[in-house]
Motif scaffolding. Structure first.
Motif, PDB file in Angstrom:
ATOM      1  N   GLN A   1      -4.892   3.801   9.212  1.00  0.00           N
ATOM      2  CA  GLN A   1      -4.495   3.358   7.885  1.00  0.00           C
ATOM      3  C   GLN A   1      -5.554   3.585   6.807  1.00  0.00           C
ATOM      4  O   GLN A   1      -5.279   3.396   5.617  1.00  0.00           O
ATOM      5  CB  GLN A   1      -4.169   1.857   7.920  1.00  0.00           C
ATOM      6  CG  GLN A   1      -3.133   1.455   8.957  1.00  0.00           C
ATOM      7  CD  GLN A   1      -1.709   1.783   8.551  1.00  0.00           C
ATOM      8  OE1 GLN A   1      -1.478   2.372   7.498  1.00  0.00           O
ATOM      9  NE2 GLN A   1      -0.748   1.428   9.371  1.00  0.00           N
ATOM     10  N   SER A   2      -6.772   3.957   7.198  1.00  0.00           N
ATOM     11  CA  SER A   2      -7.843   4.089   6.207  1.00  0.00           C
ATOM     12  C   SER A   2      -8.889   5.086   6.686  1.00  0.00           C
ATOM     13  O   SER A   2      -8.876   5.521   7.846  1.00  0.00           O
ATOM     14  CB  SER A   2      -8.513   2.722   5.978  1.00  0.00           C
ATOM     15  OG  SER A   2      -9.260   2.344   7.124  1.00  0.00           O
TER      16      SER A   2
ATOM     17  N   GLN B   1       0.844  -1.188   0.000  1.00  0.00           N
ATOM     18  CA  GLN B   1       0.000   0.000   0.000  1.00  0.00           C
ATOM     19  C   GLN B   1       0.885   1.247   0.000  1.00  0.00           C
ATOM     20  O   GLN B   1       2.027   1.224   0.459  1.00  0.00           O
ATOM     21  CB  GLN B   1      -0.913  -0.010   1.232  1.00  0.00           C
ATOM     22  CG  GLN B   1      -1.744  -1.283   1.361  1.00  0.00           C
ATOM     23  CD  GLN B   1      -2.698  -1.476   0.199  1.00  0.00           C
ATOM     24  OE1 GLN B   1      -3.517  -0.611  -0.095  1.00  0.00           O
ATOM     25  NE2 GLN B   1      -2.582  -2.606  -0.476  1.00  0.00           N
ATOM     26  N   THR B   2       0.360   2.347  -0.492  1.00  0.00           N
ATOM     27  CA  THR B   2       1.174   3.553  -0.636  1.00  0.00           C
ATOM     28  C   THR B   2       0.719   4.696   0.262  1.00  0.00           C
ATOM     29  O   THR B   2       1.352   5.735   0.296  1.00  0.00           O
ATOM     30  CB  THR B   2       1.136   4.043  -2.100  1.00  0.00           C
ATOM     31  OG1 THR B   2      -0.238   4.281  -2.487  1.00  0.00           O
ATOM     32  CG2 THR B   2       1.744   3.006  -3.031  1.00  0.00           C
ATOM     33  N   HIS B   3      -0.381   4.508   1.001  1.00  0.00           N
ATOM     34  CA  HIS B   3      -0.875   5.613   1.819  1.00  0.00           C
ATOM     35  C   HIS B   3       0.029   5.853   3.027  1.00  0.00           C
ATOM     36  O   HIS B   3       0.728   4.952   3.489  1.00  0.00           O
ATOM     37  CB  HIS B   3      -2.303   5.334   2.292  1.00  0.00           C
ATOM     38  CG  HIS B   3      -2.434   4.071   3.098  1.00  0.00           C
ATOM     39  ND1 HIS B   3      -2.780   2.858   2.540  1.00  0.00           N
ATOM     40  CD2 HIS B   3      -2.249   3.829   4.420  1.00  0.00           C
ATOM     41  CE1 HIS B   3      -2.811   1.932   3.482  1.00  0.00           C
ATOM     42  NE2 HIS B   3      -2.490   2.499   4.623  1.00  0.00           N
ATOM     43  N   GLU B   4      -0.006   7.057   3.541  1.00  0.00           N
ATOM     44  CA  GLU B   4       0.774   7.417   4.722  1.00  0.00           C
ATOM     45  C   GLU B   4      -0.140   7.383   5.944  1.00  0.00           C
ATOM     46  O   GLU B   4      -1.148   8.079   5.985  1.00  0.00           O
ATOM     47  CB  GLU B   4       1.380   8.816   4.560  1.00  0.00           C
ATOM     48  CG  GLU B   4       2.495   8.900   3.537  1.00  0.00           C
ATOM     49  CD  GLU B   4       3.735   8.144   3.974  1.00  0.00           C
ATOM     50  OE1 GLU B   4       3.979   8.060   5.203  1.00  0.00           O
ATOM     51  OE2 GLU B   4       4.455   7.628   3.098  1.00  0.00           O
TER      52      GLU B   4
ATOM     53  N   GLY C   1       2.513   1.271   4.750  1.00  0.00           N
ATOM     54  CA  GLY C   1       1.188   1.098   4.171  1.00  0.00           C
ATOM     55  C   GLY C   1       0.644  -0.285   4.456  1.00  0.00           C
ATOM     56  O   GLY C   1       1.217  -1.292   4.038  1.00  0.00           O
TER      57      GLY C   1
END
Length: 309
Positions: free
Chosen positions: A299-300, A62-65, A267
């Protein structure tokens, strides 16, 4: 069919066994006590489902911070009985009170660590506290899928590879699924854990019924190992003097895949990540009371909404 050529290429998440339509995959222990898939070729229909579901073969980072928070439960009892700040219990209670189901790792009657589910606040107690051994997933993925199909909320907690295994098994998003993983040091061998429990029983001459690896008698930063027996007695030992914890911290008995883990990254596929907030005294010294602080990583969007509640 699924074939494991190198042990580090299997995390033991058991997604392949769960997805098999012919139930021809068993999880067998090797000489070190770690589970790997074994295929009954006489039943296999070459559907390739086990290969498609493997989170290591098809893992997409995953690429989210994530957003990081420091927090703890205001309930001192919950906080004392938890490994860090007690955040898992707070979130789990929220799910149960909403009619949902919570999955986590617990001890069974044989002192094996297995994945189980809870539907009441009282049942949540079995998930509280760290279990430093790989949990056996069994049919937890199928059970979670069944509850989701009924429209019930499901909180599934586990290691990052177990969460990836669940997501791969389900193969589609569910609005009512909420996942929590942890910053994982690595999972020790169930065989070593079994031998450790047996050694304690032989020494004490009685049956072990519970082990708390992070008992806070001396505080959060100086945790002890508490062992409870079937005659309601217990022993407490400093963690630094405990043989099992020494092996764990020295990385001697971890699963081969843990030394080259594909899932230890920022991520995650989870909604929230939990851990101890070691170093809290450096960033928020006013929170450093040695009772346990949780590091909560969002995370989301679903994780952010849960935190706001």
């Amino acid at each position: 069919m699924i074939t494991i050529k190198n042990n580090e290429d299997c995390s033991g998440c058991q997604a392949c066994a769960a997805i098999c339509p012919k139930q021809c995959i068993s999880m067998d222990s090797d000489s070190e006590g770690f589970w790997y898939p074994a295929v009954d070729v006489s039943l296999c229909i070459d559907c390739d489902a086990c290969v498609r579901v493997c989170p290591i073969l098809h893992h997409k980072p995953q690429t989210h911070e994530p957003k990081a928070l420091a927090c703890y439960s205001r309930n001192d009892r919950i906080r004392f009985l938890s490994s860090s700040g007690g955040l898992f219990t707070i979130i789990a209670k929220h799910i149960v009170q909403d009619g949902g189901v919570v999955f986590g790792a617990s001890y069974n009657d044989s002192m094996q660590v297995v994945h189980d589910y809870a539907t009441t606040n009282d049942e949540l107690k079995k998930f509280r506290g760290s279990k430093y051994v790989q949990s056996y997933i069994g049919n937890a993925y199928q059970q979670a899928e069944s509850f989701l199909a009924q429209g019930r909320k499901v909180l599934f907690s586990g290691t990052p590879c177990q969460i990836s295994g669940l997501k791969a098994y389900l193969s589609k998003p569910y609005e009512h699924l909420f996942c929590i993983d942890l910053i994982c040091h690595g999972v020790p061998s169930p065989k070593v854990f079994k031998k450790y429990v047996l050694s304690q029983e032989i020494t004490a001459g009685k049956k072990v019924t519970r082990i708390a690896f992070r008992y806070k008698k001396l505080g959060w930063k100086h945790a002890c190992v508490l062992i409870a027996y079937d005659d309601d007695t217990r022993t407490v030992q400093k963690s630094i003097d405990n043989t099992y914890m020494w092996l764990y911290r020295k990385n001697i008995m971890l699963r081969p895949s843990c030394y080259s883990c594909r899932f230890k990254q920022a991520g995650r596929e989870s909604d929230l990540t939990l851990a101890d907030f070691w170093g809290i005294q450096k960033v928020m010294p006013e929170m450093d009371d040695d009772k346990g602080i949780s590091l909560l990583m969002v995370q989301s969007d679903a994780g952010s909404q849960m935190v706001s509640k």
